[in-house]
Design a protein around this motif. Structure first.
Motif, mmCIF file in Angstrom:
data_model
loop_
_atom_site.group_PDB
_atom_site.id
_atom_site.type_symbol
_atom_site.label_atom_id
_atom_site.label_comp_id
_atom_site.label_asym_id
_atom_site.label_seq_id
_atom_site.Cartn_x
_atom_site.Cartn_y
_atom_site.Cartn_z
ATOM 1 N N ALA A 93 0.624 -26.461 27.627
ATOM 2 C CA ALA A 93 1.532 -25.936 26.601
ATOM 3 C C ALA A 93 0.838 -25.854 25.247
ATOM 4 C CB ALA A 93 2.777 -26.818 26.501
ATOM 5 N N LEU A 94 0.010 -26.858 24.947
ATOM 6 C CA LEU A 94 -0.748 -26.846 23.696
ATOM 7 C C LEU A 94 -1.724 -25.670 23.660
ATOM 8 C CD1 LEU A 94 -1.557 -28.347 21.053
ATOM 9 C CD2 LEU A 94 -3.256 -29.569 22.433
ATOM 10 N N ALA A 95 -2.458 -25.448 24.753
ATOM 11 C CA ALA A 95 -3.416 -24.346 24.799
ATOM 12 C C ALA A 95 -2.715 -23.001 24.681
ATOM 13 C CB ALA A 95 -4.215 -24.420 26.098
ATOM 14 N N LEU A 96 -1.599 -22.837 25.374
ATOM 15 C CA LEU A 96 -0.857 -21.578 25.304
ATOM 16 C C LEU A 96 -0.326 -21.336 23.897
ATOM 17 C CD1 LEU A 96 0.298 -19.123 26.784
ATOM 18 C CD2 LEU A 96 2.270 -20.539 27.441
ATOM 19 N N ALA A 97 0.166 -22.384 23.247
ATOM 20 C CA ALA A 97 0.658 -22.255 21.873
ATOM 21 C C ALA A 97 -0.461 -21.850 20.915
ATOM 22 C CB ALA A 97 1.291 -23.569 21.426
ATOM 23 N N LEU A 98 -1.663 -22.370 21.132
ATOM 24 C CA LEU A 98 -2.791 -22.007 20.278
ATOM 25 C C LEU A 98 -3.132 -20.526 20.400
ATOM 26 C CD1 LEU A 98 -5.193 -25.050 20.761
ATOM 27 C CD2 LEU A 98 -4.295 -24.229 18.590
ATOM 28 N N VAL A 99 -3.097 -20.006 21.613
ATOM 29 C CA VAL A 99 -3.409 -18.595 21.817
ATOM 30 C C VAL A 99 -2.313 -17.706 21.245
ATOM 31 C CG1 VAL A 99 -3.832 -16.802 23.538
ATOM 32 C CG2 VAL A 99 -4.813 -19.078 23.852
ATOM 33 N N LEU A 100 -1.065 -18.078 21.422
ATOM 34 C CA LEU A 100 0.053 -17.260 20.952
ATOM 35 C C LEU A 100 0.205 -17.294 19.436
ATOM 36 C CD1 LEU A 100 2.769 -18.087 23.627
ATOM 37 C CD2 LEU A 100 1.924 -15.801 23.077
ATOM 38 N N GLY A 101 -0.093 -18.410 18.819
ATOM 39 C CA GLY A 101 0.148 -18.562 17.386
ATOM 40 C C GLY A 101 1.570 -19.017 17.112
ATOM 41 N N ALA A 102 1.826 -19.363 15.867
ATOM 42 C CA ALA A 102 3.128 -19.920 15.486
ATOM 43 C C ALA A 102 4.198 -18.841 15.411
ATOM 44 C CB ALA A 102 3.019 -20.627 14.138
ATOM 45 N N ARG A 103 5.451 -19.256 15.601
ATOM 46 C CA ARG A 103 6.592 -18.348 15.424
ATOM 47 C C ARG A 103 6.738 -17.954 13.959
ATOM 48 N NH1 ARG A 103 10.913 -22.421 17.007
ATOM 49 N NH2 ARG A 103 9.218 -23.767 16.311
ATOM 50 N N HIS A 104 7.320 -16.785 13.744
ATOM 51 C CA HIS A 104 7.650 -16.387 12.375
ATOM 52 C C HIS A 104 8.794 -17.233 11.830
ATOM 53 C CE1 HIS A 104 4.944 -12.988 12.319
ATOM 54 N NE2 HIS A 104 5.424 -12.572 13.493
ATOM 55 N N ARG A 105 9.676 -17.672 12.725
ATOM 56 C CA ARG A 105 10.788 -18.559 12.331
ATOM 57 C C ARG A 105 10.491 -19.979 12.820
ATOM 58 N NH1 ARG A 105 15.700 -16.235 10.898
ATOM 59 N NH2 ARG A 105 15.861 -13.982 11.157
ATOM 60 N N ARG A 106 9.384 -20.518 12.422
ATOM 61 C CA ARG A 106 8.969 -21.811 12.956
ATOM 62 C C ARG A 106 9.950 -22.929 12.603
ATOM 63 N NH1 ARG A 106 3.063 -24.877 12.333
ATOM 64 N NH2 ARG A 106 3.592 -26.581 13.736
ATOM 65 N N GLY B 66 -9.554 -40.005 35.038
ATOM 66 C CA GLY B 66 -8.451 -39.128 35.418
ATOM 67 C C GLY B 66 -7.860 -38.402 34.223
ATOM 68 N N ILE B 67 -7.700 -39.128 33.113
ATOM 69 C CA ILE B 67 -7.146 -38.524 31.895
ATOM 70 C C ILE B 67 -8.069 -37.436 31.355
ATOM 71 C CG2 ILE B 67 -6.586 -38.973 29.469
ATOM 72 C CD1 ILE B 67 -5.673 -41.794 30.387
ATOM 73 N N VAL B 68 -9.340 -37.771 31.197
ATOM 74 C CA VAL B 68 -10.291 -36.837 30.580
ATOM 75 C C VAL B 68 -10.489 -35.597 31.447
ATOM 76 C CG1 VAL B 68 -12.686 -36.526 29.870
ATOM 77 C CG2 VAL B 68 -11.470 -38.629 29.262
ATOM 78 N N ILE B 69 -10.675 -35.779 32.741
ATOM 79 C CA ILE B 69 -10.918 -34.644 33.630
ATOM 80 C C ILE B 69 -9.703 -33.736 33.691
ATOM 81 C CG2 ILE B 69 -11.317 -33.994 36.040
ATOM 82 C CD1 ILE B 69 -13.039 -36.554 36.274
ATOM 83 N N THR B 70 -8.529 -34.318 33.862
ATOM 84 C CA THR B 70 -7.313 -33.507 33.954
ATOM 85 C C THR B 70 -7.056 -32.741 32.669
ATOM 86 O OG1 THR B 70 -6.308 -35.045 35.534
ATOM 87 C CG2 THR B 70 -4.828 -33.579 34.345
ATOM 88 N N CYS B 71 -7.100 -33.429 31.535
ATOM 89 C CA CYS B 71 -6.775 -32.788 30.262
ATOM 90 C C CYS B 71 -7.802 -31.712 29.894
ATOM 91 C CB CYS B 71 -6.670 -33.830 29.152
ATOM 92 S SG CYS B 71 -5.257 -34.943 29.324
ATOM 93 N N PHE C 73 -6.734 -27.762 29.717
ATOM 94 C CA PHE C 73 -6.802 -27.076 28.429
ATOM 95 C C PHE C 73 -7.729 -25.866 28.497
ATOM 96 C CE2 PHE C 73 -8.489 -26.179 24.250
ATOM 97 C CZ PHE C 73 -7.343 -26.183 23.458
ATOM 98 N N VAL C 74 -8.922 -26.066 29.022
ATOM 99 C CA VAL C 74 -9.909 -24.976 29.045
ATOM 100 C C VAL C 74 -9.420 -23.824 29.909
ATOM 101 C CG1 VAL C 74 -12.241 -24.332 29.763
ATOM 102 C CG2 VAL C 74 -11.856 -26.484 28.541
ATOM 103 N N MET C 75 -8.935 -24.118 31.102
ATOM 104 C CA MET C 75 -8.501 -23.065 32.004
ATOM 105 C C MET C 75 -7.273 -22.335 31.469
ATOM 106 S SD MET C 75 -10.584 -22.663 34.463
ATOM 107 C CE MET C 75 -9.555 -21.591 35.458
ATOM 108 N N THR C 76 -6.319 -23.074 30.889
ATOM 109 C CA THR C 76 -5.131 -22.422 30.341
ATOM 110 C C THR C 76 -5.497 -21.527 29.176
ATOM 111 O OG1 THR C 76 -3.789 -24.341 30.978
ATOM 112 C CG2 THR C 76 -2.826 -22.807 29.394
ATOM 113 N N TRP C 77 -6.383 -22.000 28.317
ATOM 114 C CA TRP C 77 -6.816 -21.192 27.174
ATOM 115 C C TRP C 77 -7.498 -19.916 27.649
ATOM 116 C CZ3 TRP C 77 -11.183 -19.213 24.829
ATOM 117 C CH2 TRP C 77 -11.077 -18.881 23.468
ATOM 118 N N LEU C 78 -8.354 -20.017 28.667
ATOM 119 C CA LEU C 78 -9.048 -18.838 29.192
ATOM 120 C C LEU C 78 -8.072 -17.859 29.842
ATOM 121 C CD1 LEU C 78 -12.220 -20.498 30.772
ATOM 122 C CD2 LEU C 78 -12.121 -19.106 28.689
ATOM 123 N N ILE C 79 -7.125 -18.376 30.611
ATOM 124 C CA ILE C 79 -6.126 -17.514 31.244
ATOM 125 C C ILE C 79 -5.306 -16.778 30.185
ATOM 126 C CG2 ILE C 79 -4.007 -17.504 32.627
ATOM 127 C CD1 ILE C 79 -5.220 -19.924 34.159
#
Length: 452
Positions: free
Chosen positions: A187-200, A367-372, A376-382
């Motif tokens: 969700a964080l990666a997707l939000a970074l790609v989309l950018g903030a809402r105009h009505r944040r 587990g934490i580092v590998i999963t996160c 993040f990287v794959m979601t950002w690329l997608i």
């Protein structure tokens, strides 16, 4: 006869737990829908519910094999779907009267679908619905299915499962990595790609709706954690108690931080704390004593509350706080295993504060580092690739008008003009204009903090 009765009892509980988890979808839809503005509530609910339909199709075609099939070449990276395509060979009853592959497939469908539904937090109010329908199957295939294989696929007779579970030997009872960290970071990666809402700063439009949804989620969590025990047994009773305790204590932890920082306690904050506690206990439910479960709930929700209190200083618009609640909550719950897991609990894991082996530290951190990192990287690329190909975000006019009326040709509420009552001929166009004309209200931030 006793074995047959036991098998039927196990299956009965698992079928009931399945229904509990299924109810988490309308629960999440109500929870998320209540926290967005009135212009986007139906769009938000539709995004959540659509994930279930898409996941059903993918899982039957190839998803089950990718997650639960024997690891390709024994590397522990992804399962081989060859024997599971369409699930056709599993359609006959083996006569055991117990849990079979078809039930396990249905159960995994719900886990996968609720994970990607949580990711919608990073896209609320600004993502094209068609883009979401394309994003979901790609993300499931490239992100969720591999991570779920790493964590859920155990070694079997003559074949290898996922590397995190079987080689690194992380402890994750019910999906702190594959479900919560995975969805929160995505969700964080997707939000970074989309950018903030105009009505944040748009406020939650219906807090009672969000509270109802949160309560349904809590109800469903008993099935979510309880079903991972595999039947009607002592472990089921144990984790259900811990799930209740962590959720209740989570309310307290969030309220303490909210009261200290803001001087008041909010209803939405209490529900957020409960969910943070539930997220925290998901990976650790079978490792904690009842007192430990209370500690997990308080610590996880307090850390989440602190993270949310600083959200306004960052420019990332993870609208419904999936990263804080699920990502950070899952990480905290996993670290609680490291610190104060009880060796007398069913899992037999001993935290380092109680004399446990320090090996548990590096395993859980891995587990934490590998999963996160992977998520993040794959979601950002997608998201970046889809943005280049089809565009992810609606135009500014559509966003300001609201996605309910512009994309779905619906409105959640009838907004009557002066002197016009229900059913008196108010047109859809008039409703859309009335909703779009609502004044922007920035006086009530989400969850009691200045977070939106």
């Amino acid at each position: 006869m006793e074995a047959v009765l036991s098998a039927h009892a196990d299956l009965s509980w698992m079928l009931a737990a399945f229904v509990f988890v299924l109810l988490m979808f309308p629960g999440l839809a109500l929870y998320y829908g209540g926290m967005v503005g009135a212009r986007n509530v139906l769009n938000m609910m539709t995004m959540v519910l659509a994930t279930l339909g898409i996941t059903c199709v993918l899982y039957v075609l190839f998803g089950y094999g990718l997650v639960s099939g024997p690891s390709v070449k024994g590397w522990g990276i992804i399962g081989n779907p060859a024997d599971y395509i369409g699930l056709g060979k599993w359609m006959s009853d083996d006569g055991s009267g117990g849990i079979q592959v078809l039930y396990v497939a249905a159960w995994f469908i719900l886990f996968a679908a609720i994970t990607v539904a949580i990711v919608a937090s990073g896209a609320a109010g600004r993502m094209k619905f068609t883009a979401w329908l394309v994003f979901v199957p790609i993300w499931l295939t490239l992100v969720y299915f591999p991570v779920a294989h790493w964590v859920f696929a155990a070694d079997g007779d003559g074949y290898s499962g996922g590397f995190l579970l079987n080689d690194i030997k992380i402890h994750d009872y019910a999906g702190g990595t594959a479900v919560h960290m995975n969805s929160g970071v995505a969700a964080l990666a997707l939000a970074l790609v989309l950018g903030a809402r105009h009505r944040r700063m748009e406020r939650p439009h219906n807090v009672p709706l969000a509270l109802l949804g949160g309560g349904i989620l809590w109800f469903g969590w008993f099935g979510f954690n309880g079903s991972c025990a595999g039947g009607a047994n002592f472990l089921t009773q144990f984790v259900i108690l811990n799930t209740l305790l962590a959720g209740g204590a989570g309310m307290i932890g969030f309220c303490i931080i909210e009261r200290i920082r803001e001087g008041h306690v909010t209803s939405l904050g209490m529900m957020t704390g409960a969910i943070a506690g539930l997220v925290g206990i998901t990976p650790s439910a079978n490792t904690m004593s009842p007192v430990g479960a209370l500690g997990v709930g308080i610590v996880a929700s307090a850390v989440v509350a602190l993270c949310l209190s600083f959200k306004s200083t960052f420019k990332v618009d993870d609208t419904l706080d999936a990263f804080a609640v699920h990502g950070i909550g899952g990480i905290v719950g996993t670290l609680c295993i490291v610190l104060f897991a009880s060796g007398s609990a069913p899992a037999g894991v001993q935290g380092i504060l109680f004399g446990g082996d320090f090996g548990v530290l590096w395993r859980e951190l891995a587990g934490i580092v590998i999963t996160c990192t992977y998520s993040f990287v794959m979601t950002w690329l997608i998201a970046k690739a889809l943005d280049k190909v089809m565009g992810l975000r609606v135009d500014e006019e559509t966003e300001m008008t609201g996605l309910d009326s512009t994309i779905h040709a619906e409105t959640a509420y009838e907004i009557p003009a002066a002197g016009v009552g229900h059913g008196s001929g108010l047109t859809e166009a008039m409703v859309g204009r009335a909703v779009a004309a609502e004044p922007e209200d920035v006086t009530q931030p989400s969850r009691g903090f200045a977070t939106s």
